[in-house]
Enzyme design. Structure first.
Site: not given
Ligand code: ASP
Length: 359
Positions: A44, A88, A121
């Site tokens: 992000t 991720s 994250t």
């Protein structure tokens, strides 16, 4: 720290032999800034969208992330390497290895104070722990991400990046391994976890708390991680395949049997209940996995406390222990998987694996 205590100012006016260095022409010599290497992987922090109807896409390069942070160039000379540009959830063990190799190489350079890994994250804590185990240097590697995309007016990425650079050049960060720095907090890789799907204060170390804080005034640690270990990777290492199997009411072992049939699989993390107990029907499948030579590690879905072989009966912790299953201390299933992947590059023997899991 930017604040200079009055005592320091008074003392420095008497300590005349220790004046700042001057050049041959009498000009003041500035201490050269340390170098910080940014390994950009996406997430992000590197994502944008041009309208509210569109989904976010990880499409910015490391150079663009760095350029969006006023003041970063006053902290360090920033060198960017673009490793990947993925959300991720698409991180892989092969990418962990690539990031680890680059971090090790960068930190060996004298002028480099630390490495920043910009990262999504969602699985940041897994990459963080792999780097904690495999980057062998006193200098820190730091994970940094954002919960609000780069194209949002209130994006949190730039401040997180600035703060992570402050930590990267801090003497106090040395020897603490991989650190996760978001929202003004510094967390240890082994224990940190993402706790909220949307909030900027998503990273937490629920059992033990953050190691420290970082803000415009500087970096302040209050504790240090004590349960670190190093498992260096060779250049030609092939990482083993490890999957996670959850335990729930009615678990019947079909997932494990499917894996055994489909393969390949080198290890399993069984995310058990309570202190480390599973359903009797799942236990039968774990037994088959052990008979096939697969390493099995037990964690708990409770998100707190250690797992221990306490209960009897098929699926009780003592029966799992007797099968050669390895209890994972207080590691979450996803962290235990990272450790098992690294440890299986050394041994498959349950007794030797138990040493890696602190048992
Ligand atoms: N989807 C994102 C990821 O790459 C979420 C984030 O970065 O916050 O993990």
């Amino acid at each position: 720290m930017r604040r200079v205590p009055v005592l320091t100012i008074l003392l420095s006016s008497f300590l005349w032999p220790f004046e700042p260095a001057t050049g041959a022409d009498g000009s003041l010599q500035q201490e050269p800034l340390p170098t910080v290497v940014v390994l950009s992987t996406g997430g992000t922090i590197a994502s944008t969208r041009s309208s509210e109807e569109e989904g976010y896409q990880s499409n910015l390069f490391g150079e663009q992330l760095v350029a969006a942070v006023p003041g970063l160039d006053e902290i360090a000379i920033i060198e960017v390497q673009n490793v990947a540009n993925v959300g991720s959830t698409n991180m892989t063990p092969a990418l962990w290895l690539e990031v680890s190799r680059r971090a090790n190489a960068a930190l060996e350079r004298e002028e480099v104070a630390g490495v920043l890994v910009t990262h999504g994250t969602d699985t940041m804590e897994e990459t963080a722990y792999f780097l904690d185990l495999t980057v062998i240097n006193q200098k820190p590697t730091i994970m940094v991400g954002a919960m609000r995309a780069a194209s949002e007016w209130d994006a949190d990425g730039p401040r997180n990046l600035l703060n992570s650079a402050r930590v990267a050049v801090s003497e106090e960060a040395r020897g603490k391994g991989n650190l996760v720095v978001l929202n003004g907090e510094i967390h240890a890789a082994r224990e940190v976890t993402k706790t909220h799907s949307l909030a900027v204060e998503t990273f937490d170390t629920p059992e033990f708390g953050a190691l420290g804080i970082v803000d415009a005034d500087g970096v302040r640690f209050y504790r240090a991680p004590l349960r670190r270990q190093s498992i260096p990777m060779t250049d030609d290492v092939i990482l083993p395949i490890v999957d996670i199997i959850p335990n729930y009411a009615g678990s019947d072992g079909r997932l494990i049997r499917g894996l055994l049939k489909e393969g390949p699989v080198d290890g399993l993390v069984v995310d058990a209940s309570g202190a480390g107990n599973i359903a009797g029907a799942l236990f039968e499948a774990v037994k088959e996995a052990r008979e096939a030579g697969i390493a099995v590690v037990i964690t708990s879905r409770t998100h707190g406390g250690r797992v221990l072989p306490l209960y009897a009966g098929g699926g009780g912790g003592t029966t799992l222990h007797d099968l050669g299953c390895v209890f994972a201390d207080n590691l979450s299933a996803q962290k235990a998987r990272v450790l098992l992947i690294a440890a299986l590059t050394r041994t498959r023997d349950p007794e030797e694996l138990r040493v890696f899991f602190g048992w």
